[in-house]
Design a protein around this motif. Structure first.
Motif, mmCIF file in Angstrom:
data_model
loop_
_atom_site.group_PDB
_atom_site.id
_atom_site.type_symbol
_atom_site.label_atom_id
_atom_site.label_comp_id
_atom_site.label_asym_id
_atom_site.label_seq_id
_atom_site.Cartn_x
_atom_site.Cartn_y
_atom_site.Cartn_z
ATOM 1 N N ILE A 105 0.855 -1.190 0.000
ATOM 2 C CA ILE A 105 0.000 0.000 0.000
ATOM 3 C C ILE A 105 0.887 1.233 0.000
ATOM 4 N N SER A 106 0.296 2.399 -0.323
ATOM 5 C CA SER A 106 1.115 3.611 -0.361
ATOM 6 C C SER A 106 1.208 4.316 0.988
ATOM 7 N N SER A 107 0.163 4.216 1.832
ATOM 8 C CA SER A 107 0.240 4.816 3.164
ATOM 9 C C SER A 107 -0.730 4.129 4.124
ATOM 10 N N LEU A 108 -0.397 4.227 5.403
ATOM 11 C CA LEU A 108 -1.210 3.616 6.451
ATOM 12 C C LEU A 108 -1.193 4.528 7.669
ATOM 13 N N ARG A 109 -2.387 4.844 8.156
ATOM 14 C CA ARG A 109 -2.520 5.731 9.322
ATOM 15 C C ARG A 109 -3.622 5.192 10.220
ATOM 16 N N VAL A 110 -3.365 5.178 11.515
ATOM 17 C CA VAL A 110 -4.368 4.795 12.503
ATOM 18 C C VAL A 110 -4.657 6.037 13.349
ATOM 19 N N TYR A 111 -5.921 6.210 13.751
ATOM 20 C CA TYR A 111 -6.280 7.415 14.503
ATOM 21 C C TYR A 111 -7.421 7.132 15.472
ATOM 22 N N ILE A 112 -7.564 8.052 16.410
ATOM 23 C CA ILE A 112 -8.688 8.034 17.347
ATOM 24 C C ILE A 112 -9.189 9.476 17.447
ATOM 25 N N THR A 113 -10.503 9.630 17.388
ATOM 26 C CA THR A 113 -11.121 10.955 17.438
ATOM 27 C C THR A 113 -12.197 10.974 18.515
ATOM 28 N N ALA A 114 -12.152 11.964 19.377
ATOM 29 C CA ALA A 114 -13.181 12.176 20.399
ATOM 30 C C ALA A 114 -13.927 13.461 20.075
ATOM 31 N N THR A 115 -15.240 13.384 20.000
ATOM 32 C CA THR A 115 -16.079 14.551 19.716
ATOM 33 C C THR A 115 -16.820 14.951 20.989
ATOM 34 N N ASN A 116 -16.724 16.223 21.352
ATOM 35 C CA ASN A 116 -17.335 16.775 22.576
ATOM 36 C C ASN A 116 -16.951 16.014 23.836
ATOM 37 N N PRO A 117 -15.655 15.772 24.051
ATOM 38 C CA PRO A 117 -15.260 14.991 25.233
ATOM 39 C C PRO A 117 -15.319 15.754 26.550
ATOM 40 N N LEU A 118 -15.274 17.111 26.507
ATOM 41 C CA LEU A 118 -15.186 17.851 27.765
ATOM 42 C C LEU A 118 -15.947 19.166 27.683
ATOM 43 N N LEU A 119 -16.735 19.445 28.720
ATOM 44 C CA LEU A 119 -17.427 20.724 28.869
ATOM 45 C C LEU A 119 -17.252 21.169 30.313
ATOM 46 N N ILE A 120 -16.684 22.347 30.510
ATOM 47 C CA ILE A 120 -16.508 22.919 31.840
ATOM 48 C C ILE A 120 -17.408 24.141 31.928
ATOM 49 N N THR A 121 -18.360 24.108 32.852
ATOM 50 C CA THR A 121 -19.301 25.208 33.005
ATOM 51 C C THR A 121 -19.969 25.122 34.369
ATOM 52 N N LYS A 122 -20.512 26.240 34.832
ATOM 53 C CA LYS A 122 -21.330 26.252 36.044
ATOM 54 C C LYS A 122 -22.813 26.142 35.699
ATOM 55 N N TYR A 123 -23.107 26.118 34.410
ATOM 56 C CA TYR A 123 -24.493 26.012 33.948
ATOM 57 C C TYR A 123 -25.074 24.671 34.390
ATOM 58 N N LYS A 124 -26.301 24.670 34.912
ATOM 59 C CA LYS A 124 -26.841 23.464 35.550
ATOM 60 C C LYS A 124 -27.482 22.468 34.598
ATOM 61 N N PHE A 125 -27.745 22.878 33.354
ATOM 62 C CA PHE A 125 -28.350 21.939 32.418
ATOM 63 C C PHE A 125 -27.298 21.446 31.424
ATOM 64 N N PHE A 126 -27.718 20.814 30.340
ATOM 65 C CA PHE A 126 -26.810 20.117 29.448
ATOM 66 C C PHE A 126 -25.856 21.007 28.659
ATOM 67 N N ASN A 127 -26.368 22.048 28.037
ATOM 68 C CA ASN A 127 -25.575 22.805 27.082
ATOM 69 C C ASN A 127 -25.828 24.301 27.235
ATOM 70 N N LYS A 150 -21.805 12.898 22.226
ATOM 71 C CA LYS A 150 -20.386 12.597 22.380
ATOM 72 C C LYS A 150 -20.097 11.343 21.578
ATOM 73 N N SER A 151 -18.896 11.287 21.014
ATOM 74 C CA SER A 151 -18.537 10.081 20.281
ATOM 75 C C SER A 151 -17.047 9.832 20.386
ATOM 76 N N LEU A 152 -16.690 8.580 20.229
ATOM 77 C CA LEU A 152 -15.300 8.150 20.209
ATOM 78 C C LEU A 152 -15.150 7.239 18.991
ATOM 79 N N ILE A 153 -14.278 7.631 18.076
ATOM 80 C CA ILE A 153 -14.111 6.908 16.817
ATOM 81 C C ILE A 153 -12.670 6.446 16.700
#
Length: 160
Positions: A105-127, A150-153
């Motif tokens: 093969i010409s190239s090979l890459r392995v990866y891991i992606t996390a979407t929306n892994p961290l939210l820091i807030t004093k807000y009491k609801f979700f977003n 949230k997702s982990l790929i």
């Protein structure tokens, strides 16, 4: 803001987002705190009932009547909407060309992606970044919003 770092065959990309000083109006709280049918909720039980049970002095007395201004919009239902969020983290490793050639093969890459892994807030609801008003010029109205997904790929990129 996106930060990208690389060292040898390793790549790291992090997307950050934040906001400071914004306010969010909670239609949810306005509804729950001012309707008599919700007075059994623990968050609204400390309202004035009598001289012997004065409550906390802050919680409004639930009332099914729309009179008296109890259901009007109020700063009481404004929350701090300041937040810091990591939107995306992508960590990858690209294998050497020698390894790729051995695999035909010409190239090979392995990866891991996390979407929306961290939210820091004093807000009491979700977003704290909400806009339910239907008008893009008046954001910041929360009304039973869902949290961001949230997702982990884990992935593998192969080029032939």
């Amino acid at each position: 803001m996106t930060n990208s770092l690389g060292y040898k065959n390793i790549s790291l990309s992090i997307t950050l987002q934040g906001s400071q000083g914004n306010k969010v109006y909670s239609n949810r709280d306005n509804f729950l705190y001012t309707r008599a049918r919700y007075k059994q909720l623990s968050t609204v039980k400390n309202y004035w009932k009598s001289e012997s049970e004065p409550g906390d002095g802050e919680s409004p007395r639930p009332n099914n009547s729309p009179t008296g201004g109890l259901r009007e919009k109020s700063t009481r239902f404004l929350d701090d909407g300041s937040f810091f969020r990591i939107n995306n983290i992508n960590l990858g490793y690209s294998f050497d060309d020698q390894i790729a050639r051995k695999l035909s093969i010409s190239s090979l890459r392995v990866y891991i992606t996390a979407t929306n892994p961290l939210l820091i807030t004093k807000y009491k609801f979700f977003n704290p970044e909400v806009s339910n008003s239907g008008n893009p010029l008046t954001p910041g109205v929360e009304d039973y919003n869902y949290p961001l997904a949230k997702s982990l790929i884990v992935g593998l990129n192969v080029s032939f």
